[in-house]
Design a protein around this motif. Sequence first.
Motif, short mmCIF file in Angstrom:
data_model
loop_
_atom_site.label_atom_id
_atom_site.label_comp_id
_atom_site.label_asym_id
_atom_site.label_seq_id
_atom_site.Cartn_x
_atom_site.Cartn_y
_atom_site.Cartn_z
N LEU A 54 80.01 -4.63 60.46
CA LEU A 54 80.45 -3.25 60.68
C LEU A 54 81.47 -3.24 61.81
O LEU A 54 81.25 -3.81 62.87
N CYS A 78 75.13 0.18 52.59
CA CYS A 78 74.87 0.29 54.03
C CYS A 78 74.03 1.53 54.34
O CYS A 78 73.05 1.46 55.08
N ILE A 82 74.86 -8.17 55.94
CA ILE A 82 75.57 -7.17 56.75
C ILE A 82 75.18 -7.38 58.20
O ILE A 82 73.99 -7.43 58.54
N VAL A 133 84.70 -2.07 57.57
CA VAL A 133 83.97 -3.32 57.80
C VAL A 133 84.97 -4.47 57.92
O VAL A 133 86.13 -4.36 57.51
#
Length: 108
Positions: free
Chosen positions: A103, A32, A8, A54
Amino acid sequence: MDIINITIIDRQGNTLETEAPTDMNLNLMELCKANELPVQGTCGGMCLCSTCHVYVESEHDLPEMSETEEDMLDNAFFVDDDKSRLGCQLKITPELHGLVVKLAPEAE
């Protein structure tokens, strides 16, 4: 495979390598939040907001987007037609091993 790896990238470009269990029925938004990333998930994962938006950066065969998810992304900011997904709609499954997401910027 009970544990998969997901990368991420936060809004500042920092990369977080995570391990995610596939046997707990979690979704990407929950992953997340569990890693204290700034994902609101205001609706609690019901696909009623876009605060878990995302960009999928890796080449994964993802489940088809539901009509509800498409409608929600139609109202979101900073949508990329090729990469945008809602994290709450991406269940953590073995097929997501190696997934890389970024993100999306927060709404202004």
